[in-house]
Design a protein around this motif. Sequence first.
Motif, mmCIF file in Angstrom:
data_model
loop_
_atom_site.group_PDB
_atom_site.id
_atom_site.type_symbol
_atom_site.label_atom_id
_atom_site.label_comp_id
_atom_site.label_asym_id
_atom_site.label_seq_id
_atom_site.Cartn_x
_atom_site.Cartn_y
_atom_site.Cartn_z
ATOM 1 N N PHE A 146 0.833 -1.206 0.000
ATOM 2 C CA PHE A 146 0.000 0.000 0.000
ATOM 3 C C PHE A 146 0.863 1.249 0.000
ATOM 4 O O PHE A 146 1.937 1.292 0.575
ATOM 5 C CB PHE A 146 -0.930 0.011 1.211
ATOM 6 N N THR A 147 0.332 2.287 -0.625
ATOM 7 C CA THR A 147 1.062 3.555 -0.716
ATOM 8 C C THR A 147 0.166 4.742 -0.419
ATOM 9 O O THR A 147 0.541 5.867 -0.665
ATOM 10 C CB THR A 147 1.680 3.694 -2.123
ATOM 11 N N ASN A 148 -1.042 4.513 0.101
ATOM 12 C CA ASN A 148 -2.024 5.583 0.245
ATOM 13 C C ASN A 148 -1.632 6.616 1.287
ATOM 14 O O ASN A 148 -1.308 6.272 2.415
ATOM 15 C CB ASN A 148 -3.383 5.003 0.662
ATOM 16 N N HIS A 178 -1.117 4.186 4.367
ATOM 17 C CA HIS A 178 0.062 3.380 4.017
ATOM 18 C C HIS A 178 0.534 2.662 5.262
ATOM 19 O O HIS A 178 0.978 3.315 6.188
ATOM 20 C CB HIS A 178 1.147 4.297 3.481
ATOM 21 N N PRO A 179 0.485 1.351 5.278
ATOM 22 C CA PRO A 179 -0.122 0.460 4.304
ATOM 23 C C PRO A 179 -1.424 -0.147 4.800
ATOM 24 O O PRO A 179 -1.905 -1.112 4.239
ATOM 25 C CB PRO A 179 0.951 -0.610 4.123
ATOM 26 N N LEU A 309 -0.709 -2.219 -4.754
ATOM 27 C CA LEU A 309 0.285 -2.817 -5.626
ATOM 28 C C LEU A 309 0.522 -4.254 -5.195
ATOM 29 O O LEU A 309 0.687 -4.529 -4.003
ATOM 30 C CB LEU A 309 1.583 -2.006 -5.532
ATOM 31 N N VAL A 310 0.528 -5.176 -6.139
ATOM 32 C CA VAL A 310 0.813 -6.580 -5.833
ATOM 33 C C VAL A 310 2.323 -6.761 -5.746
ATOM 34 O O VAL A 310 3.067 -6.313 -6.617
ATOM 35 C CB VAL A 310 0.204 -7.511 -6.895
ATOM 36 N N SER A 344 7.767 5.046 -1.638
ATOM 37 C CA SER A 344 6.708 5.474 -0.713
ATOM 38 C C SER A 344 5.626 4.402 -0.658
ATOM 39 O O SER A 344 4.478 4.632 -1.057
ATOM 40 C CB SER A 344 6.122 6.818 -1.159
ATOM 41 N N MET A 345 5.981 3.238 -0.157
ATOM 42 C CA MET A 345 5.059 2.098 -0.139
ATOM 43 C C MET A 345 5.558 1.093 0.879
ATOM 44 O O MET A 345 6.718 1.140 1.293
ATOM 45 C CB MET A 345 4.996 1.454 -1.528
ATOM 46 N N GLY A 346 4.688 0.179 1.284
ATOM 47 C CA GLY A 346 5.125 -0.813 2.254
ATOM 48 C C GLY A 346 4.031 -1.795 2.608
ATOM 49 O O GLY A 346 2.880 -1.663 2.204
#
Length: 530
Positions: A146-148, A178-179, A309-310, A344-346
């Motif tokens: 997730f990056t939200n 995120h995330p 994102l997968v 910027s995701m995790g």
Amino acid sequence: MEQQQQPEEKRPTRKPLDRDPAPPRPSSIATVEGRVLDPATAISVKGVRPRPTVYVGPRLVISKSVDFEGALEVLRAVAEPLGWVVVPEREDPRTANLKFGVRPVRIDIGSNRATIAPDGWTLLQQTRAQFGVDAVTGVGLDHLVFTNPYDASHPYDASHPYDASHPYDASHPYDASHPAGSSSSAVATYAYPGSGGRQPIAYVGPAPRRRYDHRILGRRPVVAVLDTGCGRHPWLDPVVERGAPLDGVAIGYDEPATDPELHGDLVGQLDGMIDPLSGHGTFIAGLIHQACPDADILSWRVVPSAGPLVESDWIVALAQVAELVRRHRAGEPGGRPIDVLSLSMGYYHETPEDALFDPTLYAILEDLSRHGTVVVCSAGNDATSRPCFPAAFAPWTDGNGPIPEQDDCLPIVSVGALNPNRRSDALFSNAGPWVRTYVPGAAVMSTFPAFEGGLLPVARTTAFGRRRESIDPDDFRGGFGVWSGTSFAAPLLAGQLAAAMVDRMDAADDAEGARARAWHAVEEITGIAR
């Protein structure tokens, strides 16, 4: 008589909770067959205590670093009594000739009898129980990443953002951060316009000043971003290269029709609302440009408009980027220099403390670090100390991290968010010994695509032949906005690291020279020492 000042009462220091974030909305993960691993109901094996995570349900991924056929054989042996079949899918052709990658296997129903729904976690645990942990080393869940940032994404969950009612009384009505999500009403304030939520602003200052090429000593530093891409903007068009390929093959997505930086509203209800992640990558690129106007920026689109994102798709893109860097450092054709990579995701891994942790993701980031690329990762927005990856690959201050420090490898740099006062951490920011530095990430200003969403001003009229109206809360045609999240702390720090490398790029650009240059910047900006 002057009243004597009483000494300030000292409040006890509170250790942040290592709590599990709230699960994302089912609608946000349904498109990729996402499931939430609930330890209370998940199948258990002695010695394996899982934590919650989110993953693609009927799938497992097998690392290229292990024997694929051997792993497939034991998975099939366990799946058959369950009424399932394990069907290997082909490796993504973009990583077929690369060092790193994964090959997915799909779990389907294999008989006419009624059976439970095929599930990757169940199959993985059953295989561990019957054949031992070592039999499935390198086999893992395909996590959702997730990056939200914080965003008011649905108009019916909250009153009009400029309403006179007090916004802080409401619980968090927004999509997964995120995330994963947050249930704190205090943390939720960052989602409201005026308190750090996404909103347009009028920027009236000058554009960042970029020096001419002949005034730069050596080449310019290069900052790469894997995110939602980058939209058109006067600040960014001269400095951002979008979608650079590897051997003519795209990295990430390249279809214009699905570009969230070109089309503000691609998913969801037919309400005209700007999608939760639209503009995210453009905002990130603007922060890098503000922090280091002299840097060049490479932008790739790997995150869908509404996320998530997968992981297996993410690994493909990272493997391609790592190959670009390797070729450049080795002086081979087709390479590209990348001095800093901003992520910027995790995601939260279900078993991060033990040998069950899948090594594929870190192996790629380690390879980038060995070749002199500083990897900067946002810590996450869940106000928890639970390690979020890849940020938690950073060296921990207490020495208890999952990755031992290595002398010949740059550290992963994890970053949390500060409030605008630069003196306090943002309430939403994750924290812990794995978060090594903090920079502003709440209510920051940056570039935005010229979107105009479905919300309207609360009032509009005309006078003296001119239109008059209150602020339109989702009209970004002015090109600038405010937003909050550790998603934005990471690129700001990435830009600061790049700025520390300017005029030092004339030295050797092989792996050893790049590491030495990068270490100098890391120590100068973050205080992390060798």
